[in-house]
Design a protein around this motif. Structure first.
Motif, PDB file in Angstrom:
ATOM      1  N   GLU A  76      -4.257  -0.097   0.362  1.00  0.00           N
ATOM      2  CA  GLU A  76      -2.994   0.035  -0.363  1.00  0.00           C
ATOM      3  C   GLU A  76      -1.966   0.747   0.505  1.00  0.00           C
ATOM      4  O   GLU A  76      -2.307   1.551   1.365  1.00  0.00           O
ATOM      5  CB  GLU A  76      -3.214   0.855  -1.638  1.00  0.00           C
ATOM      6  N   ARG A  77      -0.728   0.454   0.220  1.00  0.00           N
ATOM      7  CA  ARG A  77       0.346   1.176   0.919  1.00  0.00           C
ATOM      8  C   ARG A  77       1.457   1.504  -0.078  1.00  0.00           C
ATOM      9  O   ARG A  77       1.729   0.731  -0.997  1.00  0.00           O
ATOM     10  CB  ARG A  77       0.892   0.380   2.090  1.00  0.00           C
ATOM     11  N   ASP A  78       2.074   2.653   0.131  1.00  0.00           N
ATOM     12  CA  ASP A  78       3.199   3.062  -0.700  1.00  0.00           C
ATOM     13  C   ASP A  78       4.487   2.542  -0.085  1.00  0.00           C
ATOM     14  O   ASP A  78       4.658   2.562   1.136  1.00  0.00           O
ATOM     15  CB  ASP A  78       3.265   4.591  -0.769  1.00  0.00           C
ATOM     16  N   LEU A  79       5.376   2.085  -0.952  1.00  0.00           N
ATOM     17  CA  LEU A  79       6.669   1.588  -0.487  1.00  0.00           C
ATOM     18  C   LEU A  79       7.783   2.458  -1.057  1.00  0.00           C
ATOM     19  O   LEU A  79       7.785   2.766  -2.250  1.00  0.00           O
ATOM     20  CB  LEU A  79       6.886   0.134  -0.927  1.00  0.00           C
ATOM     21  N   THR A  80       8.718   2.827  -0.199  1.00  0.00           N
ATOM     22  CA  THR A  80       9.889   3.584  -0.620  1.00  0.00           C
ATOM     23  C   THR A  80      11.128   2.788  -0.205  1.00  0.00           C
ATOM     24  O   THR A  80      11.036   1.839   0.582  1.00  0.00           O
ATOM     25  CB  THR A  80       9.894   4.976   0.027  1.00  0.00           C
ATOM     26  N   PRO A  81      12.300   3.149  -0.716  1.00  0.00           N
ATOM     27  CA  PRO A  81      13.491   2.342  -0.415  1.00  0.00           C
ATOM     28  C   PRO A  81      13.724   2.173   1.087  1.00  0.00           C
ATOM     29  O   PRO A  81      13.635   3.127   1.855  1.00  0.00           O
ATOM     30  CB  PRO A  81      14.611   3.133  -1.095  1.00  0.00           C
ATOM     31  N   GLY A  82      14.005   0.934   1.461  1.00  0.00           N
ATOM     32  CA  GLY A  82      14.200   0.591   2.865  1.00  0.00           C
ATOM     33  C   GLY A  82      12.959  -0.001   3.504  1.00  0.00           C
ATOM     34  O   GLY A  82      13.048  -0.617   4.563  1.00  0.00           O
TER      35      GLY A  82
END
Lengths: 108, 108
Positions: free
Chosen positions: B70-76
């Motif tokens: 899994e990976r976390d996504l943040t804006p950009g």
């Protein structure tokens, strides 16, 4: 790995920085970082393909030669620039920098 | 007219909202607004084409069946999801809403 388009940003104080993100038949995605640059009055963009732009950060002003005049762009704004419509970036915010996503819809 | 992808946002509390933005040979651009929705464990996405995603607002977690976990996504954050790599959205921030730009790179 995920690549972030907003951080870190390249230093664009002396010239806009164009970064190719993805290219496929019919589509080319790039990030553009601007810090105050504008398109020269005597050299507007005049492209043979449609371009879809999305302002990701900062602020900008864009002129299209379609009779609509200038428009201000803020983050989240998108715009389709049709092929052969001359256009110029007439202002970009320098600090914090202005970040564009440009999707070139080229003939495949 | 410019269209803004971040405001106003549709109400996605009961279901994700998919908005078609542009479709051309080889490319389809859409906005997805999520407010807590996830992909069902037993129904991962399994697409015949590559998809390039950009998180515009909010936060999300994505699982790809490529061994990376899994990976976390943040804006950009951007990510290329290759064709036939099964994937699931395992978490999305509900408030403020999560906004994705998805570019489907379909065969033209």
């Amino acid at each position: 790995m995920a690549t972030n388009l907003l951080a870190p940003l390249p230093d664009a104080r002396t010239a806009e920085v164009f970064t190719a993100l993805l290219e496929r038949p019919g589509v080319r995605i790039e990030r553009i970082v601007s810090q105050g640059q504008v398109t020269p009055t005597d050299a507007p963009y005049d492209q043979p393909h449609d371009e879809w732009v999305l302002l990701l950060a900062g602020a900008a002003r864009l002129w299209l030669d379609d009779g609509s005049g200038e428009r201000d762009l803020t983050p989240g704004d998108t715009l389709l620039i049709p092929a052969r419509i001359r256009h110029r970036v007439t202002w970009t915010q320098a600090e914090p920098p202005t970040v564009w996503l440009a999707i070139h819809l080229e003939e495949s």
